[in-house]
Enzyme design. Structure first.
Site, PDB file in Angstrom:
ATOM      1  N   LYS A  61       0.871  -1.132  -0.205  1.00  0.00           N
ATOM      2  CA  LYS A  61      -0.078  -0.077  -0.074  1.00  0.00           C
ATOM      3  C   LYS A  61       0.703   1.066   0.049  1.00  0.00           C
ATOM      4  CE  LYS A  61      -2.938   2.778   2.847  1.00  0.00           C
ATOM      5  NZ  LYS A  61      -3.830   2.803   4.316  1.00  0.00           N
ATOM      6  N   GLU A  77      -8.224  12.053  13.327  1.00  0.00           N
ATOM      7  CA  GLU A  77      -7.270  10.645  13.768  1.00  0.00           C
ATOM      8  C   GLU A  77      -6.329  11.137  14.867  1.00  0.00           C
ATOM      9  OE1 GLU A  77      -4.155   7.748  11.474  1.00  0.00           O
ATOM     10  OE2 GLU A  77      -5.695   8.762  10.272  1.00  0.00           O
ATOM     11  N   GLU A  85      -7.191  -2.560   3.675  1.00  0.00           N
ATOM     12  CA  GLU A  85      -6.400  -1.556   3.989  1.00  0.00           C
ATOM     13  C   GLU A  85      -6.341  -1.017   5.200  1.00  0.00           C
ATOM     14  OE1 GLU A  85      -6.347   3.352   2.854  1.00  0.00           O
ATOM     15  OE2 GLU A  85      -7.561   1.798   1.807  1.00  0.00           O
ATOM     16  N   GLU A 144     -12.733  10.359  -3.793  1.00  0.00           N
ATOM     17  CA  GLU A 144     -12.648  10.323  -2.057  1.00  0.00           C
ATOM     18  C   GLU A 144     -11.661  11.644  -1.900  1.00  0.00           C
ATOM     19  OE1 GLU A 144      -9.979   7.869   0.926  1.00  0.00           O
ATOM     20  OE2 GLU A 144     -11.507   6.638  -0.458  1.00  0.00           O
TER      21      GLU A 144
END
Length: 448
Positions: A203, A252, A296, A431
């Protein structure tokens, strides 16, 4: 020697100055008697009206959370940009007066592709509101100058911080431009998926920037206040950066430490929100069922849990992700908790956890090499860290997302997406468009 009464709601710098002069007077002898060569802090109960003046004013640093606010002004000379070792040494010799909250330093760490240790800044003035209580923490380096000189410096900074805010202004958008362009973005995503399919990495996180120019200088403090009104789950942060000021509304949390307890939030996998409840529920169901998004997310959870096991006696996370539902987006979300062993602290946790695969990729070394080889550059603090730590070792660090670097009339907005083998360039573009709207709307580019 606690709170000093404020007879009426302060409406001028003179009122705030009178309050501070009266609050300091009983402490001057003890300030003068403090040993030289160390940091000294005095904690005072603060009238909420003065806190509100400062919150609407010109704080250098802001940390606005659902249950707690921090405002910082000035930096103690010699302690405006220090490393971890110097911070720890200072904590061992700190002189603390008053019975309020522990002194705090603000911290930052570089963007994910760069990585590196945290840097800390000790504010001259810290205003903290928590559970209905407001506290002012005054900090200075105690040398051989008269105590009155330190008090004068605190007074000047406090008057500037609590000066009445100017009338809010917001200029119209003059122009905007995306970097990379949409065609260049497609090429970058295809290069990433090719590298992943060739098993060079699993990734990588690609980022894009939108440069927005307004007709008038941007009122950063007004933007921060508007962002705080709509940020119900995350943190609104304002920090100085090399190119102006970094402002973010980030969901986050990389690390939260209270006592020996440590929590890190794995956040990866994104879907839009919808006004119609049935559509919104279907989007959530699709997100939870999506193989790509789940894989992910699992990479991020496994990376965080693995790093925490090196520091913690116990590490726990739920076997299945939950959802963090924000006004425009919903994310797969897994809190990971642990119990720190002796001799590990928040700064150790930051060093071990940052950056996570959510903002860099996995494995870290090939992801960083891919970003370096493709010449990705991230301004300021985007995908870096911002947070705080007190002298007792408790604190929080958030990943700087949904952010902009603001300088004069220009705002550089950032958003990114995690690229896996099956990623579609146009879906990833969509996104990142959703993520950019958080800030773009507040600047005046769309509906609020």
């Amino acid at each position: 020697m606690g709170s000093v009464a404020l007879r009426s709601k302060p409406e001028s710098q003179a009122a705030s100055s009178d309050w501070l002069d009266a609050a300091l007077t009983p402490w001057m002898e003890r300030i003068a008697a403090a040993p030289g060569g160390s940091l000294l802090s005095l904690s005072l109960d603060l009238p909420e009206a003065l806190f509100d003046l400062a919150r609407n004013g010109r704080a250098d640093r802001m940390w606005i959370a659902p249950t707690e606010d921090f405002l910082g002004a000035g930096a103690v000379p010699g302690f405006g940009d220090i490393g971890v070792d110097r911070w720890r040494a200072a904590c061992r010799r700190w002189v603390r007066l008053g019975a309020g909250q522990a002194p705090v330093a603000f911290l930052t760490a570089p963007p994910a592709p760069i990585g590196g240790a945290a840097r800390l800044s000790v504010p001259e003035l810290l205003l903290r509101r928590n559970g209905g209580r407001c506290v002012l923490v005054l900090t200075g380096f105690r040398d051989f100058a008269p105590a009155a000189a330190l008090a004068r410096q605190w007074g000047e900074t406090f008057r500037a911080l609590t000066a009445p805010a100017a009338k809010e202004t917001q200029g119209a958008i003059e122009r905007q431009e995306d970097f990379p362009s949409r065609d260049e973005w497609r090429a970058r995503v295809r290069a990433a998926t090719k590298a992943i399919k060739a098993e060079k990495l699993e990734k990588v996180v690609l980022a894009r920037k939108r440069v927005v120019m307004l007709h008038a200088p941007i009122d950063v403090d007004a933007l921060a206040r508007r962002m705080a009104q709509g940020c119900v789950e995350g943190r609104v942060v304002k920090f100085p950066s090399h190119n102006g000021c970094a402002l973010a509304a980030t969901p986050e949390l990389l690390a939260v430490k209270r006592g020996r307890g440590l929590v890190s939030h794995a956040l990866a996998g994104t879907a839009p929100r919808f006004a119609a409840p049935a559509d919104d529920a279907q989007a959530a169901e699709n997100l939870l069922a999506c193989v790509k998004e789940r894989r992910e997310h699992a990479l991020v959870v496994e990376s965080i849990a693995g790093a925490m096991r090196e520091m913690c006696d116990e590490v726990f996370h739920a076997p299945e992700p939950g959802l963090m539902r924000l006004p425009r987006l919903q994310h797969l979300w897994t809190p990971v908790t642990g119990h720190l062993r002796e001799n590990f602290d928040l700064l150790d946790a930051i060093a071990a956890l940052h950056p996570t695969p959510a903002v860099l990729g996995w494995p870290k070394a090939p992801a960083r090499a891919f970003l370096r080889d493709t010449e990705e550059r991230r301004d300021g603090l985007y995908t870096g860290l911002a947070g705080w730590i007190d002298v007792e070792g408790d604190g929080e660090a958030a990943v700087v997302l949904r952010c902009a670097e603001i300088e004069g009339r220009e705002a550089r907005l950032w958003a990114g997406g995690g690229i896996m083998a099956e990623s579609d360039p146009d879906a990833e573009w969509a996104e990142t468009e959703l993520k950019l709207t958080t800030f773009f709307d507040i600047l005046g580019g769309g509906p609020t």
